[in-house]
Each structure stands twice: as structure tokens, then as C-alpha cells.
Design an enzyme around this catalytic site. Sequence first.
Site, PDB file in Angstrom:
ATOM      1  N   GLU A   1      42.422  37.402  29.358  1.00  0.00           N
ATOM      2  CA  GLU A   1      41.999  36.812  30.907  1.00  0.00           C
ATOM      3  C   GLU A   1      43.092  35.435  30.866  1.00  0.00           C
ATOM      4  O   GLU A   1      42.509  34.712  32.042  1.00  0.00           O
ATOM      5  CB  GLU A   1      40.674  36.462  30.809  1.00  0.00           C
ATOM      6  CG  GLU A   1      40.154  35.475  30.026  1.00  0.00           C
ATOM      7  CD  GLU A   1      39.813  35.748  28.540  1.00  0.00           C
ATOM      8  OE1 GLU A   1      38.777  35.087  27.887  1.00  0.00           O
ATOM      9  OE2 GLU A   1      40.470  37.007  28.015  1.00  0.00           O
TER      10      GLU A   1
ATOM     11  N   ASP B   1      42.453  30.509  33.087  1.00  0.00           N
ATOM     12  CA  ASP B   1      41.672  31.286  32.073  1.00  0.00           C
ATOM     13  C   ASP B   1      40.236  31.536  32.991  1.00  0.00           C
ATOM     14  O   ASP B   1      39.863  30.456  33.458  1.00  0.00           O
ATOM     15  CB  ASP B   1      41.236  30.300  30.961  1.00  0.00           C
ATOM     16  CG  ASP B   1      40.678  31.124  29.972  1.00  0.00           C
ATOM     17  OD1 ASP B   1      39.523  31.516  30.149  1.00  0.00           O
ATOM     18  OD2 ASP B   1      41.255  31.716  28.889  1.00  0.00           O
TER      19      ASP B   1
ATOM     20  N   ASP C   1      38.587  45.205  33.883  1.00  0.00           N
ATOM     21  CA  ASP C   1      39.972  45.467  34.476  1.00  0.00           C
ATOM     22  C   ASP C   1      40.041  45.275  35.986  1.00  0.00           C
ATOM     23  O   ASP C   1      41.075  44.664  36.431  1.00  0.00           O
ATOM     24  CB  ASP C   1      40.446  46.791  34.119  1.00  0.00           C
ATOM     25  CG  ASP C   1      40.982  46.983  32.497  1.00  0.00           C
ATOM     26  OD1 ASP C   1      40.895  46.155  31.923  1.00  0.00           O
ATOM     27  OD2 ASP C   1      40.894  48.230  32.233  1.00  0.00           O
TER      28      ASP C   1
ATOM     29  N   HIS D   1      34.795  47.609  30.023  1.00  0.00           N
ATOM     30  CA  HIS D   1      36.408  47.115  30.197  1.00  0.00           C
ATOM     31  C   HIS D   1      36.650  47.629  31.511  1.00  0.00           C
ATOM     32  O   HIS D   1      37.708  47.040  32.067  1.00  0.00           O
ATOM     33  CB  HIS D   1      37.122  47.771  29.132  1.00  0.00           C
ATOM     34  CG  HIS D   1      36.908  46.929  27.573  1.00  0.00           C
ATOM     35  ND1 HIS D   1      37.343  45.752  27.216  1.00  0.00           N
ATOM     36  CD2 HIS D   1      36.004  47.304  26.589  1.00  0.00           C
ATOM     37  CE1 HIS D   1      37.020  45.254  26.177  1.00  0.00           C
ATOM     38  NE2 HIS D   1      36.114  46.327  25.618  1.00  0.00           N
TER      39      HIS D   1
END
Length: 248
Positions: free
Chosen positions: A193, A150, A167, A163
Site C-alpha cells: 500500500e 501509505d 486490490d 485480497h
Amino acid sequence: LVTDKAGIIVEINPAFSRMTGYCREEVVGQHARLLRSGRHEPAFYEAMWRQLSTERHWQGEVWNRRKNGDIFAEMLTISVVRDAQGVAQNFVGLFTDITPMKEHQRQLEHIAHFDSLTSLPNRVLLADRLHQSMVQAERRGQRLAVAYLDLDGFKKINDTYGHTAGDDVLRRFSRLVVGTLGRNDGFGRIGGEEFLLLYPHVTPSEMEAKVQAILELVRESSPLPEVPRFHHTCSAGLTMLDPALSAI
């Protein structure tokens, strides 16, 4: 496409030329294997000829090669033409180019099983591979290590830089981990994630060393220009299936 009983081409039509790139003068007198792509094993053609000899008819998908070298898929039907005594004299092949359909099918399968952002196996494919790996590990009495990864503070990256930047971070992280994988290791994106690693045939210490190397690699990697204020780190959870202990 019409051949004699030995498979030598004796006639074609204009559609054949449009699909393969060969004109009549180039193929008449040549064996039909001229079109073979090399994708099919000899057993494929042996089964085809066995069916033709008994049922006088064969239908199926075949991968062939055009004159320019491109490989294409066709739906092929072959019929046997026999004389009055029932002896095979010719074979007539009718085929349709189904390459666009096969490419569309491939794209749909990729969408169904791979993450669109990272091109890694998605949750669906990961679940199947995990199940298969567990079955195989139990059958062979081998260990299977699973690591959950994570990215720390990822929501803050999205909230601060957007975002698109997030990405880019996910794609870069994916490439870093892929570069550490062995031939039998598995890796995919669960969502957001969150990622999953599969390590077959490893000891607990080997598993820990592999994951620790990834954590250090992420920690030491230079920040992306889009997110200069964040130093990326990653958290991991580890578990192991050990058939010898009948426990995870």
C-alpha cells in the site's frame, strides 16, 4: 518486393500480399512509399538511401502500414541490383513480419517497469525516474519534492474482506491520485500500500498543498461496496531536494 531505381514497384510475391493485404495489381506502378506508416522521420529514410548508395545494402527494422490501416513491424533487407557499368537498376526488398515479436517485447518491458495491479510505474522505474529527476534538479538548480504515501489500515481491509477487495481499494486510490497530477508530476507504486509522488519545480508550500489535497480527496471519497465499514485515510511523508541549500 522489387522496385526500379526510382522506387516504383515492379514486382511482388504472394508473401507480400499476405503480409500487406495488397494484391499485385494494386501496387505495381506505385511508389514503395505507399507502405509508409508515418512513424519514421525523413532523416531515417535519408540515412537508408545514403547507405544504399555507398554500401549497396541496408538492413533494419521498419514500421509500415497494411492496406487495412494496421501498422506492422518488419525486418527489412534491401539490396541494390546494378548493371555491368555499376549503375543501380533495381532495389530488392526482403522483409519478415516481426510484429508479434515486438508486441512480446513491449509486454516484457511493461511487466519489468509497471505494476501489474495498478499499471503505475513500479519500484524499478520509480528509482530510475527519481534518480533522473534529482540529477536534473541539481543541474538546473531547481527544487524537487518527494512524497511518500501509505494507505492507513490496509492490512485490516485485506484480513477482513480479502485480497480482491484490497486490490480494488489500491486501484481506486491510484485513480484518485492520478487525477490530481500535473503534466510533469510522477507517481508510482513502491509495493503493497506504499506509493511515491515526484513534484518537480515546486515550493514547500505548493508541495504541502498538493499532498494535502490528495489526503482530503481520499478521506472524502465514498467507501467501496466491498469494504463498507472502513473509511479510507492516507498518511504522507514529505521531503524536498533544494540545490540552493545543497540538502534534502
